[in-house]
Write a protein that holds these residues in place. Sequence first.
Motif, PDB file in Angstrom:
ATOM      1  N   ASP A  72     -10.613 -26.649  -4.897  1.00  0.00           N
ATOM      2  CA  ASP A  72     -11.777 -26.362  -5.730  1.00  0.00           C
ATOM      3  C   ASP A  72     -11.428 -25.189  -6.642  1.00  0.00           C
ATOM      4  OD1 ASP A  72     -14.195 -25.676  -6.907  1.00  0.00           O
ATOM      5  OD2 ASP A  72     -15.327 -25.721  -5.040  1.00  0.00           O
ATOM      6  N   PRO A  73     -11.470 -25.398  -7.961  1.00  0.00           N
ATOM      7  CA  PRO A  73     -11.094 -24.309  -8.875  1.00  0.00           C
ATOM      8  C   PRO A  73     -12.024 -23.105  -8.823  1.00  0.00           C
ATOM      9  CG  PRO A  73     -11.963 -26.186 -10.093  1.00  0.00           C
ATOM     10  CD  PRO A  73     -11.839 -26.614  -8.667  1.00  0.00           C
ATOM     11  N   LYS A  74     -13.169 -23.245  -8.170  1.00  0.00           N
ATOM     12  CA  LYS A  74     -14.093 -22.113  -8.067  1.00  0.00           C
ATOM     13  C   LYS A  74     -13.835 -21.254  -6.823  1.00  0.00           C
ATOM     14  CE  LYS A  74     -17.905 -24.120 -10.638  1.00  0.00           C
ATOM     15  NZ  LYS A  74     -19.305 -24.505 -10.581  1.00  0.00           N
ATOM     16  N   ASN A  75     -12.837 -21.620  -6.027  1.00  0.00           N
ATOM     17  CA  ASN A  75     -12.503 -20.787  -4.879  1.00  0.00           C
ATOM     18  C   ASN A  75     -12.007 -19.427  -5.341  1.00  0.00           C
ATOM     19  OD1 ASN A  75     -13.093 -22.739  -2.958  1.00  0.00           O
ATOM     20  ND2 ASN A  75     -10.996 -23.502  -2.874  1.00  0.00           N
ATOM     21  N   VAL A  76     -12.378 -18.406  -4.611  1.00  0.00           N
ATOM     22  CA  VAL A  76     -11.857 -17.065  -4.844  1.00  0.00           C
ATOM     23  C   VAL A  76     -10.735 -16.859  -3.842  1.00  0.00           C
ATOM     24  CG1 VAL A  76     -12.369 -14.601  -4.777  1.00  0.00           C
ATOM     25  CG2 VAL A  76     -14.092 -16.208  -5.603  1.00  0.00           C
ATOM     26  N   SER A  77      -9.597 -16.385  -4.328  1.00  0.00           N
ATOM     27  CA  SER A  77      -8.428 -16.241  -3.466  1.00  0.00           C
ATOM     28  C   SER A  77      -7.836 -14.846  -3.591  1.00  0.00           C
ATOM     29  CB  SER A  77      -7.379 -17.285  -3.862  1.00  0.00           C
ATOM     30  OG  SER A  77      -6.227 -17.128  -3.074  1.00  0.00           O
ATOM     31  N   VAL A  78      -7.496 -14.275  -2.429  1.00  0.00           N
ATOM     32  CA  VAL A  78      -6.851 -12.964  -2.377  1.00  0.00           C
ATOM     33  C   VAL A  78      -5.590 -13.118  -1.551  1.00  0.00           C
ATOM     34  CG1 VAL A  78      -7.048 -10.609  -1.463  1.00  0.00           C
ATOM     35  CG2 VAL A  78      -9.022 -11.700  -2.527  1.00  0.00           C
ATOM     36  N   ILE A  79      -4.518 -12.476  -2.000  1.00  0.00           N
ATOM     37  CA  ILE A  79      -3.284 -12.446  -1.213  1.00  0.00           C
ATOM     38  C   ILE A  79      -2.943 -10.988  -0.949  1.00  0.00           C
ATOM     39  CG2 ILE A  79      -0.826 -12.987  -1.151  1.00  0.00           C
ATOM     40  CD1 ILE A  79      -1.434 -15.302  -3.063  1.00  0.00           C
ATOM     41  N   TYR A  80      -2.700 -10.680   0.329  1.00  0.00           N
ATOM     42  CA  TYR A  80      -2.290  -9.334   0.723  1.00  0.00           C
ATOM     43  C   TYR A  80      -0.997  -9.470   1.511  1.00  0.00           C
ATOM     44  CZ  TYR A  80      -2.058  -4.846   3.071  1.00  0.00           C
ATOM     45  OH  TYR A  80      -1.636  -3.632   3.531  1.00  0.00           O
ATOM     46  N   TYR A  81       0.003  -8.705   1.128  1.00  0.00           N
ATOM     47  CA  TYR A  81       1.296  -8.726   1.813  1.00  0.00           C
ATOM     48  C   TYR A  81       1.705  -7.310   2.147  1.00  0.00           C
ATOM     49  CZ  TYR A  81       6.313  -9.088   2.529  1.00  0.00           C
ATOM     50  OH  TYR A  81       7.576  -8.988   3.052  1.00  0.00           O
ATOM     51  N   SER A  82       2.101  -7.100   3.388  1.00  0.00           N
ATOM     52  CA  SER A  82       2.624  -5.809   3.809  1.00  0.00           C
ATOM     53  C   SER A  82       3.974  -6.057   4.478  1.00  0.00           C
ATOM     54  CB  SER A  82       1.657  -5.138   4.783  1.00  0.00           C
ATOM     55  OG  SER A  82       2.128  -3.858   5.133  1.00  0.00           O
ATOM     56  N   GLY A  83       5.005  -5.520   3.883  1.00  0.00           N
ATOM     57  CA  GLY A  83       6.364  -5.715   4.376  1.00  0.00           C
ATOM     58  C   GLY A  83       7.338  -5.331   3.285  1.00  0.00           C
ATOM     59  N   HIS A  84       8.610  -5.631   3.525  1.00  0.00           N
ATOM     60  CA  HIS A  84       9.627  -5.301   2.521  1.00  0.00           C
ATOM     61  C   HIS A  84       9.512  -6.227   1.315  1.00  0.00           C
ATOM     62  CE1 HIS A  84      11.777  -2.277   4.718  1.00  0.00           C
ATOM     63  NE2 HIS A  84      12.003  -3.081   5.751  1.00  0.00           N
ATOM     64  N   GLY A  85       9.829  -5.681   0.176  1.00  0.00           N
ATOM     65  CA  GLY A  85       9.896  -6.428  -1.063  1.00  0.00           C
ATOM     66  C   GLY A  85      10.875  -5.740  -1.982  1.00  0.00           C
ATOM     67  N   TYR A  86      11.218  -6.378  -3.059  1.00  0.00           N
ATOM     68  CA  TYR A  86      12.106  -5.740  -4.016  1.00  0.00           C
ATOM     69  C   TYR A  86      11.923  -6.350  -5.398  1.00  0.00           C
ATOM     70  CZ  TYR A  86      15.383  -9.693  -3.803  1.00  0.00           C
ATOM     71  OH  TYR A  86      15.954 -10.928  -3.878  1.00  0.00           O
ATOM     72  N   THR A  87      12.442  -5.632  -6.389  1.00  0.00           N
ATOM     73  CA  THR A  87      12.396  -6.073  -7.779  1.00  0.00           C
ATOM     74  C   THR A  87      13.817  -6.244  -8.279  1.00  0.00           C
ATOM     75  OG1 THR A  87      10.341  -4.863  -8.145  1.00  0.00           O
ATOM     76  CG2 THR A  87      11.607  -5.444 -10.092  1.00  0.00           C
ATOM     77  N   ASP A  88      14.048  -7.350  -8.968  1.00  0.00           N
ATOM     78  CA  ASP A  88      15.337  -7.615  -9.603  1.00  0.00           C
ATOM     79  C   ASP A  88      15.041  -7.923 -11.064  1.00  0.00           C
ATOM     80  OD1 ASP A  88      17.914  -8.272 -10.301  1.00  0.00           O
ATOM     81  OD2 ASP A  88      17.994 -10.114  -9.117  1.00  0.00           O
ATOM     82  N   GLY A  89      15.280  -6.948 -11.924  1.00  0.00           N
ATOM     83  CA  GLY A  89      14.919  -7.103 -13.331  1.00  0.00           C
ATOM     84  C   GLY A  89      13.404  -7.131 -13.456  1.00  0.00           C
ATOM     85  N   ASN A  90      12.870  -8.220 -14.020  1.00  0.00           N
ATOM     86  CA  ASN A  90      11.422  -8.383 -14.158  1.00  0.00           C
ATOM     87  C   ASN A  90      10.824  -9.256 -13.071  1.00  0.00           C
ATOM     88  OD1 ASN A  90      11.255  -6.807 -16.473  1.00  0.00           O
ATOM     89  ND2 ASN A  90      11.756  -8.541 -17.802  1.00  0.00           N
ATOM     90  N   GLU A  91      11.603  -9.592 -12.062  1.00  0.00           N
ATOM     91  CA  GLU A  91      11.133 -10.466 -10.993  1.00  0.00           C
ATOM     92  C   GLU A  91      10.875  -9.660  -9.720  1.00  0.00           C
ATOM     93  OE1 GLU A  91      10.592 -13.819 -11.415  1.00  0.00           O
ATOM     94  OE2 GLU A  91      11.124 -13.513 -13.512  1.00  0.00           O
ATOM     95  N   ASN A  92       9.766  -9.958  -9.045  1.00  0.00           N
ATOM     96  CA  ASN A  92       9.410  -9.305  -7.795  1.00  0.00           C
ATOM     97  C   ASN A  92       9.509 -10.311  -6.664  1.00  0.00           C
ATOM     98  OD1 ASN A  92       8.564  -6.727  -8.958  1.00  0.00           O
ATOM     99  ND2 ASN A  92       6.958  -7.950  -9.896  1.00  0.00           N
ATOM    100  N   TYR A  93       9.978  -9.841  -5.501  1.00  0.00           N
ATOM    101  CA  TYR A  93      10.198 -10.727  -4.372  1.00  0.00           C
ATOM    102  C   TYR A  93       9.599 -10.147  -3.093  1.00  0.00           C
ATOM    103  CZ  TYR A  93      13.568 -12.893  -7.493  1.00  0.00           C
ATOM    104  OH  TYR A  93      14.159 -13.514  -8.563  1.00  0.00           O
ATOM    105  N   LEU A  94       9.091 -11.033  -2.248  1.00  0.00           N
ATOM    106  CA  LEU A  94       8.667 -10.681  -0.898  1.00  0.00           C
ATOM    107  C   LEU A  94       9.852 -10.990   0.012  1.00  0.00           C
ATOM    108  CD1 LEU A  94       5.203 -12.478  -0.845  1.00  0.00           C
ATOM    109  CD2 LEU A  94       5.732 -10.165  -1.618  1.00  0.00           C
ATOM    110  N   VAL A  95      10.042 -10.200   1.063  1.00  0.00           N
ATOM    111  CA  VAL A  95      11.182 -10.394   1.938  1.00  0.00           C
ATOM    112  C   VAL A  95      10.709 -10.837   3.322  1.00  0.00           C
ATOM    113  CG1 VAL A  95      13.220  -9.316   2.979  1.00  0.00           C
ATOM    114  CG2 VAL A  95      12.483  -8.636   0.684  1.00  0.00           C
TER     115      VAL A  95
END
Length: 122
Positions: free
Chosen positions: A94-117
């Motif tokens: 349903d396009p009217k769904n409200v969605s939240v994403i929360y991540y806690s852990g290691h991550g990194y950036t490579d250039g303009n790209e962000n990654y979850l580990v």
Amino acid sequence: MKINIKKILGIISLLSIFSVNIYSQEEIVTMERYALVIGNNHYQEYPLKTSVADSEVITKALESKGFFVFHYKDVDSEKAVDIFKSYSQFVNKDPKNVSVIYYSGHGYTDGNENYLVPIDNN
């Protein structure tokens, strides 16, 4: 395996604060609210101490605000792919769904790209 944040967000339809004006107050109040919460502590190298606890606090806070929360702890690469794929299919029903994403852990950036580990990828 890298988990690219742009690709994750690309498969999940998010309600932007800028698009709220297209919905009436009644529609906003009745929108389904979903959250994906991940906390990763148990990395093979460089384990963390509080990520899982942080994710539990966020889960409780979101649930108290009417969100249905999909909460995962210590996610490896294979599980992460399944989680994001399943979550995106669920919230995109349903396009009217409200969605939240929360991540806690290691991550990194490579250039303009962000990654979850995931916990099996240091």
